[in-house]
Write an enzyme that holds these catalytic residues in place. Structure first.
Site, PDB file in Angstrom:
ATOM      1  N   GLY A  54      -9.782 -18.799   4.847  1.00 31.26           N
ATOM      2  CA  GLY A  54     -10.212 -17.456   5.215  1.00 31.26           C
ATOM      3  C   GLY A  54      -9.245 -16.373   4.788  1.00 31.26           C
ATOM      4  O   GLY A  54      -8.711 -16.413   3.674  1.00 31.26           O
ATOM      5  N   SER A  55      -9.017 -15.440   5.669  1.00 30.95           N
ATOM      6  CA  SER A  55      -8.378 -14.169   5.329  1.00 30.95           C
ATOM      7  C   SER A  55      -7.056 -14.280   4.582  1.00 30.95           C
ATOM      8  O   SER A  55      -6.156 -15.018   4.973  1.00 30.95           O
ATOM      9  CB  SER A  55      -8.147 -13.354   6.590  1.00 30.95           C
ATOM     10  OG  SER A  55      -7.460 -12.176   6.249  1.00 30.95           O
ATOM     11  N   SER A  56      -6.952 -13.450   3.535  1.00 31.38           N
ATOM     12  CA  SER A  56      -5.728 -13.360   2.738  1.00 31.38           C
ATOM     13  C   SER A  56      -4.617 -12.645   3.503  1.00 31.38           C
ATOM     14  O   SER A  56      -3.463 -12.675   3.112  1.00 31.38           O
ATOM     15  CB  SER A  56      -6.028 -12.601   1.449  1.00 31.38           C
ATOM     16  OG  SER A  56      -6.509 -11.303   1.743  1.00 31.38           O
ATOM     17  N   VAL A  57      -4.981 -12.007   4.621  1.00 30.89           N
ATOM     18  CA  VAL A  57      -4.014 -11.255   5.418  1.00 30.89           C
ATOM     19  C   VAL A  57      -3.333 -12.154   6.449  1.00 30.89           C
ATOM     20  O   VAL A  57      -2.372 -11.765   7.102  1.00 30.89           O
ATOM     21  CB  VAL A  57      -4.705 -10.054   6.116  1.00 30.89           C
ATOM     22  CG1 VAL A  57      -3.702  -9.152   6.788  1.00 30.89           C
ATOM     23  CG2 VAL A  57      -5.506  -9.241   5.111  1.00 30.89           C
TER      24      VAL A  57
END
Lengths: 135, 408
Positions: A57-60
């Site tokens: 999921g999220s790259s953050v």
């Protein structure tokens, strides 16, 4: 157990292991996993040795692990079966030792039965498991 | 990983702390992914802009990097663009503390020569490099779209690796950057009709859970021509939806459409074949969509492009939303849409159009104001449900306009 060292360093703690990949964005600054779809939902990874396959999921997500570290609520070491870009970059800026373990199933099996203290020596590419109380 | 003399010097801090941190990130990733060297990239698209996600720790990290970069005269080496932030600065937001921190993040990035694009669809906003060029895209939907639809080469980067690529102009030569890895070992045989963007996104969410870096889809129609996934019109909207859902549920950075009519077609090359049936589609939908209705409507995650605004404007002629509708698009797309005349029918229908931010992880949608949301985005559904903790009702854009508007 031999492993591959990715971010150097040494860390020890009670193992917390899951075969389910983690969206690191779900980790809050207190080191709690907040993902109702995850088996570790509500559990803390602070001061533990976090064992999981890879981030999804999220790259953050990398920033969430870093925030937990700044808050002294990060895991003491991380073990992945397939270390990924998100986890590697998070551990690199947070100075969290990271290794990749290719005998992941065995590691999961050993850590799921009882409380296990894991020692991760990423510099020498070694994981040690101990089935005893931590002093 | 083999570093050049100059890269070693940068890692050791010869050019300051910002560049040393950037190389430390690239080195860790290179080690993890068995890269033997760094390769040049043409463009870095950076996530980690929204104060709501990176918080005070992220803000402090970026200010430290940015100040050090400025002091050492380090600027982004390649075209570098930014993901959405947490609010629309033109509309403002009623939380001074949030706005102050968000503005500091924005300044930290822009001081390093990074373009304040605040969009998660850079591929619909900026000129596209030639096929085969390496880029470094964080923001999973953009990375997957770049690899799968545009023939660009990137891994599904992290916020930090894309920042490191911006400052160095390089990325580790690994995973999807290596030609041999750009092939699928698992093929999903899609037996369920992909009629709209929600169908495409449910398939993407399902495929992400296979947890492989490259996935192949075989559609019932068999043809790439007339495929539900493409770069034009409806097929482009479906492709965006599929990319964003695939990026949400797993680690895949690329998909390939298995064209049964192509000369190179060979089903035997797949190690694994998974059927995707209507039952699978229903199970994914049940996981994400837990309400039959909602008290607000959300469009845009990823941010809407010009063609989606055009389609919505067309559908909304003579109609008005029965409830609050929030719509997110890129700033320059908004300006262009306004010029063409798409924005006035949308705003006349009662929708609030936000730019520079997106429905994912924005503080604009909170449980205090809405219990449940109606959206056509699987990515928005996932984050609204798991992060904002609101209920979700998934419907296509067409169904939402049909059910949630009255005629005027």
């Amino acid at each position: 157990m031999r492993c591959k060292g990715i971010v150097k360093g040494y860390g020890e703690g009670y193992a917390i292991a899951t075969a389910q990949p983690i969206n690191l964005l779900s980790i809050d600054s207190n080191g709690i996993v907040n993902d109702s779809a995850h088996i570790l939902n509500g559990k803390s990874i602070a001061g533990r040795v976090l064992i999981f396959p890879n981030a999804i999921g999220s790259s953050v997500g990398a920033y969430r692990l870093y925030a937990a570290k700044v808050n002294s609520k990060a895991p003491n070491a991380v073990v992945c079966s397939k270390a990924d870009i998100i986890t590697a970059s998070a551990c690199a800026i947070s100075n969290i030792p990271l290794v990749e373990c290719h005998e992941f199933d065995m590691l999961m099996e050993l850590c799921s039965k009882r409380d296990v203290i894991a020692t991760v020596d990423a510099t020498n590419a070694l994981i040690t498991l101990r089935m005893e109380e931590m002093r | 990983m083999q570093l050049s003399r100059e890269e070693e010097d940068a890692l050791d801090g010869k050019y300051g702390d910002a560049l040393a941190v950037a190389y430390r990130i690239l080195l860790a990733i290179g080690n993890a992914m068995d890269a033997d060297r760094l390769v040049p990239v043409r463009w870095a698209h950076i996530s980690g802009v929204n104060y709501n996600t990176i918080g005070d720790a992220g803000l402090a990290f970026l200010e430290r990097i940015s100040m050090d970069a400025v002091a050492n005269n380090i600027k982004a080496k390649v075209t570098s663009t930014l993901n959405p932030m947490g609010y629309d600065p033109v509309k403002g937001y009623d939380d001074d503390r949030f706005v102050e921190r968000q503005e500091r993040i924005r300044k930290a990035y822009e001081a390093m020569g990074i373009i304040g694009s605040y969009t998660c669809i850079p591929y619909e906003v900026f000129p596209i490099p030639a096929r085969g060029e390496h880029v470094s895209f964080a923001e999973s939907n953009a990375a997957i779209y770049a690899n799968s639809m545009l023939g660009l080469v990137t891994n599904k980067e992290s916020a930090l690796s894309a920042l490191a690529s911006a400052l160095t102009g390089k990325a580790p030569y690994s995973a999807l950057r290596v030609e041999e890895a750009r092939t699928a070992h698992t093929m999903i045989d899609v037996k369920h009709d992909i009629k709209d963007e929600v169908d495409a996104a449910l398939l993407g969410y399902f495929a992400g859970k296979v947890n492989e870096q490259c996935i192949s889809f075989r559609f019932r129609s068999g043809l790439v021509e007339g495929s539900p996934i493409g770069v034009d019109g409806r097929a482009r909207i479906n492709a965006k939806a599929l990319c964003s859902a695939l990026g949400t549920s797993g680690s895949a950075g690329m998909f390939i459409i298995n064209d049964v009519n192509s000369a190179t077609h060979d089903d035997a090359k797949y190690r694994r074949r998974i059927e995707y049936t209507s039952r699978d589609a229903m199970m994914v939908k049940d996981e994400l969509s837990d309400e039959d209705d909602g008290n607000a409507i959300v469009f845009g995650s990823p941010q809407l492009g010009l063609n989606e605004l055009g389609m919505l404007a067309n559908m909304l002629k003579g109609k008005r939303f029965k409830k609050r509708c929030l719509l997110f698009c890129a700033r320059c797309v908004y300006e262009e849409a306004k010029r063409i005349g798409y924005i006035s029918p949308i705003e006349r229908a009662g929708a609030e159009v936000y730019s520079d931010c997106c429905s994912c992880l924005t503080p604009l949608i909170s449980r205090d104001e809405v219990d449940s949301v109606i959206t056509n985005s699987v990515k928005a559904a996932y984050y609204l449900k798991n992060w904002n903790r609101v209920g979700v009702c998934l419907k296509s854009m067409r169904e939402i306009v049909r059910d949630e508007c009255y005629d005027v």
